[in-house]
Design a protein around this motif. Sequence first.
Motif, PDB file in Angstrom:
ATOM      1  N   THR A 517       0.854  -1.191   0.000  1.00 57.85           N
ATOM      2  CA  THR A 517       0.000   0.000   0.000  1.00 57.85           C
ATOM      3  C   THR A 517       0.884   1.234   0.000  1.00 57.85           C
ATOM      4  N   PHE A 518       0.558   2.170  -0.860  1.00 61.99           N
ATOM      5  CA  PHE A 518       1.298   3.433  -0.948  1.00 61.99           C
ATOM      6  C   PHE A 518       0.476   4.512  -0.255  1.00 61.99           C
ATOM      7  N   ARG A 758       6.559  -8.630   7.149  1.00 56.32           N
ATOM      8  CA  ARG A 758       6.038  -7.261   7.023  1.00 56.32           C
ATOM      9  C   ARG A 758       7.175  -6.392   6.504  1.00 56.32           C
ATOM     10  N   ILE A 759       6.890  -5.606   5.484  1.00 58.63           N
ATOM     11  CA  ILE A 759       7.934  -4.790   4.846  1.00 58.63           C
ATOM     12  C   ILE A 759       7.491  -3.334   4.830  1.00 58.63           C
ATOM     13  N   ILE A 760       8.358  -2.480   5.315  1.00 55.25           N
ATOM     14  CA  ILE A 760       8.103  -1.034   5.294  1.00 55.25           C
ATOM     15  C   ILE A 760       9.246  -0.358   4.549  1.00 55.25           C
ATOM     16  N   ILE A 761       8.902   0.419   3.532  1.00 59.82           N
ATOM     17  CA  ILE A 761       9.886   1.262   2.840  1.00 59.82           C
ATOM     18  C   ILE A 761       9.494   2.706   3.114  1.00 59.82           C
ATOM     19  N   VAL A 762      10.362   3.449   3.772  1.00 62.80           N
ATOM     20  CA  VAL A 762      10.031   4.807   4.199  1.00 62.80           C
ATOM     21  C   VAL A 762      11.227   5.716   3.935  1.00 62.80           C
ATOM     22  N   LEU A 790       6.094   6.425   1.738  1.00 67.99           N
ATOM     23  CA  LEU A 790       5.739   5.381   2.701  1.00 67.99           C
ATOM     24  C   LEU A 790       5.014   4.261   1.958  1.00 67.99           C
ATOM     25  N   LEU A 791       5.648   3.093   1.891  1.00 65.65           N
ATOM     26  CA  LEU A 791       5.090   1.908   1.238  1.00 65.65           C
ATOM     27  C   LEU A 791       5.106   0.770   2.250  1.00 65.65           C
ATOM     28  N   VAL A 792       3.953   0.104   2.426  1.00 69.29           N
ATOM     29  CA  VAL A 792       3.831  -0.905   3.475  1.00 69.29           C
ATOM     30  C   VAL A 792       3.189  -2.177   2.921  1.00 69.29           C
ATOM     31  N   LYS A 809      -3.655   2.542  -2.989  1.00 66.85           N
ATOM     32  CA  LYS A 809      -3.356   3.748  -2.222  1.00 66.85           C
ATOM     33  C   LYS A 809      -4.263   3.860  -1.001  1.00 66.85           C
ATOM     34  N   ASP A 810      -3.703   4.474   0.025  1.00 66.35           N
ATOM     35  CA  ASP A 810      -4.455   4.830   1.227  1.00 66.35           C
ATOM     36  C   ASP A 810      -4.153   6.304   1.504  1.00 66.35           C
TER      37      ASP A 810
END
Length: 896
Positions: A517-518, A758-762, A790-792, A809-810
Amino acid sequence: MLFENIVIHPIKQFIEICYLFFLEFTKNPGLAVVALSFAVTLCCLPLYIVAERWQETERNKQKEMKPYLDLIKKNFKGDERYMIISAYYRICRYNPLMVARSSFGVLIQIPFFIAAYSFLSGLDTLKGIPFIFIKDMSLPDAILSIKSIKVNILPIAMTAINCFSGAIYSHGHKNAREKIQIYGVALLFLALLYNSPAGLVLYWTMNNILSLVKNAFYKLKNPVKVLYAIAAAASVIGIIYVAFAMKNQKIELKALFALFCAIIIASPLFVKAIIHFLDNTLNDIKTHPKKRLTVFILSATTICVLVGLVIPSILIESEVQEFCYIDKYDSPFVFLATAFFQSAGLFLFWPICFYALFGERIKNLITFFFAFFATYAIINTFMFTGEYGPMTRELDFMEGQLFRVTPQSFFANILIAVALIFLTSLIFCKKAKTLIPYYLALTIGLASLSLKNVYAINNSFSKIAAPEVKNSLSPIYSLSKTGKNVLVFMQDRLIGPLIDETFEEKKGLADRFEGFTFYPNTVSLAELTMLGTPGIFGGYSYTPAEMNKRKSLTIQQKHNQALLSMPINFHEAGFDVFVSDLPYENFLKEPVTDMYQSTPWIKRRMTKGAYSDYWHKTHGIEKSTYTSDCIKHNFLMFGIFKTMPPFLRRLVYHDIWWNSKEEDPFDYFIDSYSFLEYLPKLFNISSEKDSFIAIDNMSTHDSITLKKPEYIPARESTTQGKVVNAYRAMFDSQVATIMRYADFFDWLKENGVYDNTRIIIVSDHGAPFYSGKFQNITVPIPIEHVTAALLVKDFYDRSPSPDGIHLKKDMTFMTNADTPAIATQGIIENAKNPFTQTPYDMKKEKSEFVKIAYAPAQSTRWRDEKTLFIPNNAWYTVHDDIFKAENWQQIYPFGE
């Protein structure tokens, strides 16, 4: 190294400054080379005049002695002839070594030739540039072709002009040795330069043309008056041209050029005034040459030590790690030694040469200038320090500089300079001897300060671990196949407003980001890494505003707490913890590993640059020495910069220290990109425990343009993100980075560890460019700079892209300080920061913490301060929707 730095570098630096000055004026590299030749020849005229006098003296002496020498040679032979000639030389007070005077005109060309050859041979701005009949100034001209043979005409023309000039010069001279020398040197230059770049040959050809003109001038009556008339007329035309035809040129360059022209026009008055000053003021120095020489040497040594040791050692000592393990150099002392030798060349070697060559008046003038400037330089360095902010490793200021000087500072500096000139004149007139212990004390004091800094540098350097260089690939992280894995990638300067365009560029890329989710509606709490990072790792307790509220701890302590927050949380939850390249560890105080003393269970893996050598080797691309070359070039200029009065420093810094070397960020990019390329080979799935891994990567920060359509690094495709291709470089690097993450995610899927991860790219911040997405927002900052990507992807989420092109998207309002809340959700109930006990998930209270600091980077030298240095007018806030202008506001959280 010694010859290059002491003898050649000062000349090369002068040539480089002249070339860049003329290049800015003409916008034509060919014309700049021609103008450079004029400038160098003009500046060398005093040397040529001295050489001509020495040669004339030698010719007259030889002419005087010739009849007697011929008579001796006719009547005597063997040892008897030798003894009689030696006796005759003693009677005439002549030494056979004096014959070298006739070669002085050739000898003085050697260092200038080496410097010009070194500078022009590999000059980037000449590559692919045509000029008149030359197709490419970086290659031999090859104007004429005879079948398959290319003939370089320019070196032949250069030699012909050189021979013609020599013929005019030696006309009437009967010394055959002198003529052989002239023509021999001409042929030697033909051999040396025949296959050289046309730009270099053009420079030397113009030198020969000007030499021809010079030799013709010597045959005129009153050549000095004729030369002045021509130079004055040219200067008047130059001033008119600059005033009316160059309206778009930089003001400081126009002023400098106009000042130079005005000095030429008024030169007779200046010369008379200087002669009057020297003849009627410096009485004590004039009558005591030994005293004058001592004062000159000591004052020159004072300046040399200040510029070459004190100033560089202060800078290195402030951040030792920035100057260690660069390219092929491990120790920072390489750069300190280079700066010192270059300073010795500029302030000792060449001034001593000029001192020895010229007459009494020039010696008095040189001594007076050095005596005055030694004290003036120290005052400027330590009293008029200036506030210029932090610097990059290449000694470029991180912040834009206007170099504004307050009227108080300007007039104070001028008054000090005038007072020093008056005081120095007074002492030179009556008691010059008192200056000897003064400059000796200054030199010893500065040398002692340098030794203190050297000791501190060595102490810090001994604590810095050499970066690990990998010659093969093996796993350094462990994932669990049955438990849970949490991966947090802080991707420095990943730009949120470009995420959609990134996925649009490569079809099918979104499908490889299954479940992601972006969050486009995301901001950072600061514009730069140092201020934007703590919130990513420590949550809302470590935003710039909240850190400034807590004054019981130092900046360093608060920064370290932020970096350790999530590792402590996950360790207490039973996870294995890995960290890599966390930003500003220990606030860069060595050894940085001190911050991990209380957390020995953290598995620290350093990856930046660790795989660069392996990448270059396997891809067959040679590493550059751009960074070390820049440091070597810029340290001397920085030292000079600090010794200048504040109102002249802009000229010294101009165009980043007058450096002609084009930026080469390729290796910087590879330092981070190589790690991403090898990600699948750096993980195993053998962990029996859950895993938490936090990684900082800078491939999107050190951006370059890439080879399309694959978006792969290739040096010939590279330009840097700070020049004309800024947007292209940022976009290319972002596409390549996202593609490498996609490769890693494919590997996770193939090995059955994608769903339980769980992957977070920030990102820590965005970039100051115009995206068109915030057109109506009136706050005086580029919103793109304080956005955050922020991509989760959550556990067991494989939801597809809604259209096969974009990520789902959120539009929830987020900040990068939400990262700990996202990372711990569902794993640690009501997770709190372990140091402040503040909940990570702020929910409705979030808006109270959104205070964005649009402020300069903080110096790591301020690590012991209690608060960050952020101006009161640098704070902004936003709520709910960052794309609506009415939601943005400037605030004053700590009072106006």
